[in-house]
Enzyme design. Structure first.
Site, mmCIF file in Angstrom:
data_model
loop_
_atom_site.group_PDB
_atom_site.id
_atom_site.type_symbol
_atom_site.label_atom_id
_atom_site.label_comp_id
_atom_site.label_asym_id
_atom_site.label_seq_id
_atom_site.Cartn_x
_atom_site.Cartn_y
_atom_site.Cartn_z
ATOM 1 N N ALA A 131 -127.465 -30.575 26.578
ATOM 2 C CA ALA A 131 -126.215 -31.287 26.835
ATOM 3 C C ALA A 131 -126.030 -32.363 25.776
ATOM 4 O O ALA A 131 -126.991 -32.985 25.336
ATOM 5 C CB ALA A 131 -126.232 -31.912 28.223
ATOM 6 N N THR A 158 -128.704 -38.177 25.471
ATOM 7 C CA THR A 158 -128.738 -38.940 24.217
ATOM 8 C C THR A 158 -129.745 -38.427 23.202
ATOM 9 O O THR A 158 -129.801 -38.933 22.080
ATOM 10 C CB THR A 158 -129.052 -40.415 24.513
ATOM 11 N N LYS A 206 -117.795 -29.924 27.841
ATOM 12 C CA LYS A 206 -118.313 -30.953 28.747
ATOM 13 C C LYS A 206 -117.374 -32.148 28.745
ATOM 14 O O LYS A 206 -117.094 -32.723 27.694
ATOM 15 C CB LYS A 206 -119.717 -31.370 28.301
ATOM 16 N N THR A 217 -133.873 -28.032 16.749
ATOM 17 C CA THR A 217 -132.582 -28.710 16.628
ATOM 18 C C THR A 217 -132.686 -29.942 15.739
ATOM 19 O O THR A 217 -131.831 -30.177 14.881
ATOM 20 C CB THR A 217 -132.065 -29.120 18.015
ATOM 21 N N ALA A 218 -133.739 -30.742 15.922
ATOM 22 C CA ALA A 218 -133.873 -31.988 15.164
ATOM 23 C C ALA A 218 -134.040 -31.717 13.677
ATOM 24 O O ALA A 218 -133.357 -32.318 12.837
ATOM 25 C CB ALA A 218 -135.057 -32.801 15.694
ATOM 26 N N ILE A 244 -130.158 -35.591 21.378
ATOM 27 C CA ILE A 244 -129.610 -35.033 20.142
ATOM 28 C C ILE A 244 -128.810 -36.093 19.395
ATOM 29 O O ILE A 244 -128.842 -36.159 18.159
ATOM 30 C CB ILE A 244 -128.766 -33.781 20.460
ATOM 31 N N ILE A 289 -146.014 -22.806 16.683
ATOM 32 C CA ILE A 289 -145.611 -23.887 17.579
ATOM 33 C C ILE A 289 -144.148 -23.717 17.952
ATOM 34 O O ILE A 289 -143.274 -23.695 17.076
ATOM 35 C CB ILE A 289 -145.827 -25.264 16.914
ATOM 36 N N LEU A 307 -138.032 -36.104 18.965
ATOM 37 C CA LEU A 307 -139.155 -36.442 19.831
ATOM 38 C C LEU A 307 -140.294 -37.106 19.084
ATOM 39 O O LEU A 307 -141.104 -37.811 19.691
ATOM 40 C CB LEU A 307 -139.658 -35.184 20.540
#
Length: 514
Positions: free
Chosen positions: A67, A360, A95, A31-32, A362, A59, A349
């Site tokens: 969320a 928080t 959400k 995602t990042a 994402i 990996i 990360l």
């Protein structure tokens, strides 16, 4: 909430001097990595800058941060992505906020909803009226003034409508989604914009004499050279830490949870339009409903519970059939000493970790990418520019850290974990927030902070902190007037919630085209 400064992107588009950055390498997909690639590709068309994402076939990605908060919807608009298409292909649900259960005590629940809460009275934030009403014994009901929590508790959902006066215009929402599907969706989006993908495993990086990263060397001995590197390699931080030895600041003393166990379970019978955060003996459990499955997890302190006990607690709470084996994660809450070091920017990360209590993770990828555009360098990499980026983003991370720490100050001492939390040393910045609120009922976040005064109020109120007074200007309103105003607001909220369809109906009838 945050949006990208379009005028800045136009400046980038017309940069043409010889010092312009012409190559960017993003180490790590997920995602990042693909979110960073999407934002950069969208902002840099026509510059001649090549963007390459390097994904290792060996990996995997963590993939538990499912969320989000409302700025994610703003990102889709900036990327010009059709929201309905995104929701369909990422198995997303809507959400309206986070519901916290058992935090101050067993059986208690409170909301951190999105959107508006009441409305200003005498130019004072509504929570001062709330405090006055409670002190006067009027016993206001929270859901009467929050459409998001009202709909959430009823399992219903509607979109905001700026053309309708009242609570509907102030409604906001975010998404729950499958992080793996989001990475795939953004990869396809990025590749359509010209982003290249390399399937390689990074073995090491070489440095120039000035300490900047020169080349990436892969496990097959091939190499890649870029001018700007973005590290999205997860906890390993192969560039920001492995190559540049940036260093790490540990926040475990104030956020003692250092492990998590996650499990995916089968499709739920119903999908509530909110994230669940349930306090447990040594941390908290999450539950995130998607269209096709549920994400479940337990974030916990290894000093106060074993891995086996945490897994047993989690599996005793899941309501559906597990789809795969549980995944255990270990982490150290904190951040890199620098988020941008020389010609390397860390995102996700790789930049640090805050537990996902307020969804928080994402958002911070987005914030880092937006800040990079605001500080986009040329090949001189001016240190003043890098320093400005680090200062602004570190301040944002530390403000979010303070906000998350606040959730644990519940007064609970019934287990060793909760007893530790009530006695741990707090940052001065958080103590200032607490002292101001307890003394005056005021909340004064800095301009541009992610969490507004309303967000802080929700947690203060939820964990049971009661201020000594409310804003004196609220006393211009008599109790009779206040009772009438509160009644009118409650009626408007009830009317806005009337006839609203169930959240599940959006997925049985097809996703609305947004």
């Amino acid at each position: 909430m945050r949006g990208m400064d379009r005028s800045r992107s136009k400046v980038l588009i017309h940069m043409s001097d010889d010092a312009q950055i012409k190559s960017i390498a993003i180490v790590g997909g997920g995602t990042a990595g693909w979110m960073a690639a999407s934002i950069l590709a969208r902002a840099l068309p026509g510059t001649g800058c090549t963007i390459t994402v390097i994904e290792s076939p060996d990996i995997g990605t963590v993939g538990v941060g499912e969320a989000t908060i409302p700025p994610l919807v703003d990102l889709l608009r900036f990327l010009n992505i059709n929201e309905g298409d995104f929701v369909k292909h990422t198995q997303a649900t809507y959400k309206l906020g986070i519901k916290f259960t058992d935090w101050p005590r067993t059986g208690h629940s409170y909301w951190h909803p999105f959107g508006s809460f009441g409305s200003m009275i005498n130019l004072r934030p509504f929570f001062h009226a709330w405090h006055k009403a409670k002190a006067a014994g009027l016993a206001p009901r929270f859901n009467d003034f929050s459409l998001c929590s009202t709909l959430g508790d009823a399992g219903r959902f509607r979109f905001p409508d700026a053309t309708v006066q009242g609570p509907v215009s102030g409604l906001r929402y975010a998404l729950h989604f499958d992080a793996g599907l989001v990475a795939q969706y953004l990869r396809n989006y990025s590749e359509r914009l010209g982003v290249a993908r390399l399937e390689r495993t990074v073995a090491q990086a070489t440095l120039r004499p000035d300490g900047f990263i020169d080349e990436i060397i892969f496990s097959d001995a091939s190499r890649l050279q870029a001018e700007l590197y973005i590290d999205c390699s997860g906890f390993r931080g192969v560039l920001i830490e492995g190559a540049l030895k940036t260093g790490y600041i540990d926040w475990t003393d104030m956020l003692p949870c250092d492990r998590a166990v996650a499990v995916m379970t089968d499709r739920p019978a119903t999908r509530p339009p909110y994230t669940e955060a349930n306090a447990r003996a040594a941390g908290w459990r999450w539950r995130i409903p998607l269209q096709h499955r549920v994400g479940n997890g337990y974030v916990y302190s290894s000093a106060h519970i074993s891995d086996t006990e945490a897994l047993d607690d989690l599996m005793g709470a899941v309501e559906e059939k597990p789809l795969r084996d549980p995944l255990f994660l270990r982490f150290v809450t904190g951040r890199r000493k620098l988020l941008w070091n020389r010609n390397c920017v860390a995102l996700g990360l790789a930049s640090g970790f805050l537990e996902p209590l307020e969804s928080t993770s994402i958002h911070m990828v987005m914030a880092g990418a937006y800040k990079l555009l605001e500080h986009f360098p040329n090949t001189s990499f001016a240190q003043s520019n890098i320093d400005s980026y680090n200062t602004e983003l570190i301040q944002e991370i530390e403000r979010i850290r303070d906000f998350i720490v606040l959730h644990y100050l519940t007064g609970r001492t019934d287990t060793p974990h909760w007893a530790y939390c009530q006695n741990m040393k707090l940052p001065d910045s958080l103590m200032q927030h607490i002292e101001l609120y307890e003394g005056t009922g005021r909340i004064r976040p800095k301009i541009g902070e992610l969490f507004t005064d309303l967000s802080w109020f929700y947690i203060f109120e939820g964990i049971g902190m009661t201020p000594e007074s409310h804003d004196p200007l609220m006393d211009v309103v008599t109790l009779a007037q206040l009772r009438e105003i509160l009644g009118s607001m409650a009626q408007a909220t009830a009317l806005a919630a009337k006839g609203v369809p169930s959240h599940d109906s959006y997925f049985s009838a097809g996703i609305p085209n947004r």
